[in-house]
Design a protein around this motif. Structure first.
Motif, PDB file in Angstrom:
ATOM      1  N   LEU A 111       0.597  -1.195   0.118  1.00  0.00           N
ATOM      2  CA  LEU A 111      -0.043  -0.111  -0.156  1.00  0.00           C
ATOM      3  C   LEU A 111       0.513   1.122  -0.229  1.00  0.00           C
ATOM      4  O   LEU A 111       0.363   1.999  -0.048  1.00  0.00           O
ATOM      5  CB  LEU A 111      -0.500   0.093   1.255  1.00  0.00           C
ATOM      6  N   GLY A 112       2.033   1.380   0.702  1.00  0.00           N
ATOM      7  CA  GLY A 112       3.031   2.468   0.349  1.00  0.00           C
ATOM      8  C   GLY A 112       3.581   2.780   1.756  1.00  0.00           C
ATOM      9  O   GLY A 112       3.248   1.585   2.323  1.00  0.00           O
ATOM     10  N   MET A 113       4.415   3.242   2.159  1.00  0.00           N
ATOM     11  CA  MET A 113       5.134   4.412   2.890  1.00  0.00           C
ATOM     12  C   MET A 113       3.846   4.946   4.011  1.00  0.00           C
ATOM     13  O   MET A 113       3.961   6.240   2.894  1.00  0.00           O
ATOM     14  CB  MET A 113       6.331   4.954   2.807  1.00  0.00           C
ATOM     15  N   PHE A 114       4.092   4.428   5.007  1.00  0.00           N
ATOM     16  CA  PHE A 114       3.249   5.405   5.862  1.00  0.00           C
ATOM     17  C   PHE A 114       3.883   5.503   7.206  1.00  0.00           C
ATOM     18  O   PHE A 114       4.505   4.982   7.921  1.00  0.00           O
ATOM     19  CB  PHE A 114       2.086   4.795   5.951  1.00  0.00           C
ATOM     20  N   TYR A 136       6.912   3.701   7.036  1.00  0.00           N
ATOM     21  CA  TYR A 136       7.214   2.115   7.311  1.00  0.00           C
ATOM     22  C   TYR A 136       6.441   1.505   5.862  1.00  0.00           C
ATOM     23  O   TYR A 136       5.071   2.062   5.740  1.00  0.00           O
ATOM     24  CB  TYR A 136       6.958   1.492   8.568  1.00  0.00           C
ATOM     25  N   HIS A 137       7.186   0.704   5.232  1.00  0.00           N
ATOM     26  CA  HIS A 137       5.690  -0.320   4.441  1.00  0.00           C
ATOM     27  C   HIS A 137       4.596  -0.640   4.889  1.00  0.00           C
ATOM     28  O   HIS A 137       5.379  -1.119   6.090  1.00  0.00           O
ATOM     29  CB  HIS A 137       7.297  -1.163   3.486  1.00  0.00           C
ATOM     30  N   LYS A 185      -1.685   9.300  -1.371  1.00  0.00           N
ATOM     31  CA  LYS A 185      -2.064   8.708  -2.114  1.00  0.00           C
ATOM     32  C   LYS A 185      -1.497   7.628  -2.231  1.00  0.00           C
ATOM     33  O   LYS A 185      -0.611   7.072  -1.870  1.00  0.00           O
ATOM     34  CB  LYS A 185      -1.197   9.605  -3.609  1.00  0.00           C
ATOM     35  N   ILE A 186      -2.353   6.406  -2.457  1.00  0.00           N
ATOM     36  CA  ILE A 186      -2.512   5.451  -2.119  1.00  0.00           C
ATOM     37  C   ILE A 186      -3.202   4.553  -3.469  1.00  0.00           C
ATOM     38  O   ILE A 186      -3.735   5.222  -3.818  1.00  0.00           O
ATOM     39  CB  ILE A 186      -3.276   4.945  -0.694  1.00  0.00           C
TER      40      ILE A 186
END
Length: 173
Positions: free
Chosen positions: A14-17, A63-64, A87-88
């Motif tokens: 989903l990305g890095m958050f 974090y991934h 953005k996801i």
């Protein structure tokens, strides 16, 4: 962050958050409405795997975030509610939950013992069928033969009883 599901579902990225956003999403996904929850299972709907600490939150590290494809849209919706401008994109990986689980088992659940002995020297479930022992093979064969012979004898006794009951006991006088 990885989570394992009981199905062979594709893992998606989903990305890095930020750590605090991941913790907030985890809490919101597992926040049940008030009322009688006795019917609910003991485990939450979502289980966060990993140790996000206060230092992670204060350091503003990203974090991934991975989840499973079958419910990725629910996780994305929760992320968007907390961070609408983020953005996801759901990106499929080459991994499935079962392959991750099997890799874990191969790596961390190795059997370092001989057949019939556990690591602490106690007999295990293979001990009584240890193929290295000719005596054990004879014992297993003897038990199998005794079971078969007993079964055949019980069938004959049952048929004899049924025939005696039908012929002699239930006959009108």
């Amino acid at each position: 962050v990885n989570a394992i599901a009981p199905f062979n579902d594709t893992v998606v990225y989903l990305g890095m958050f930020a750590a605090d956003l991941i913790l907030q999403v985890n809490q919101s996904l597992n926040n049940f409405e008030a009322g009688n929850l006795s019917w609910r299972p003991m485990l939450p709907n979502y289980i966060l795997i990993g140790n996000l600490t206060r230092e992670d939150i204060s350091s503003r590290s990203n974090y991934h975030l991975y989840t499973h494809d079958f419910d990725a849209r629910t996780v994305v919706k929760a992320l968007k509610e907390l961070e609408p401008d983020q953005k996801i994109a759901i990106k499929k990986t080459e991994f499935q939950s079962t392959t991750i689980w099997m890799a874990f088992v191969k790596e961390y659940w190795k059997c370092n013992s001989s057949l019939g002995q556990s690591r602490d020297g106690l007999p295990n479930q293979h001990g009584f069928l240890n193929t290295n022992s000719n005596n054990t093979q004879k014992q297993v064969a003897s038990i199998a033969m005794a079971t078969i012979v007993t079964g055949i004898a019980l069938v004959f006794i049952y048929h004899y009883w049924v025939s005696v009951e039908f012929c002699c006991i239930n006959q009108p006088i």
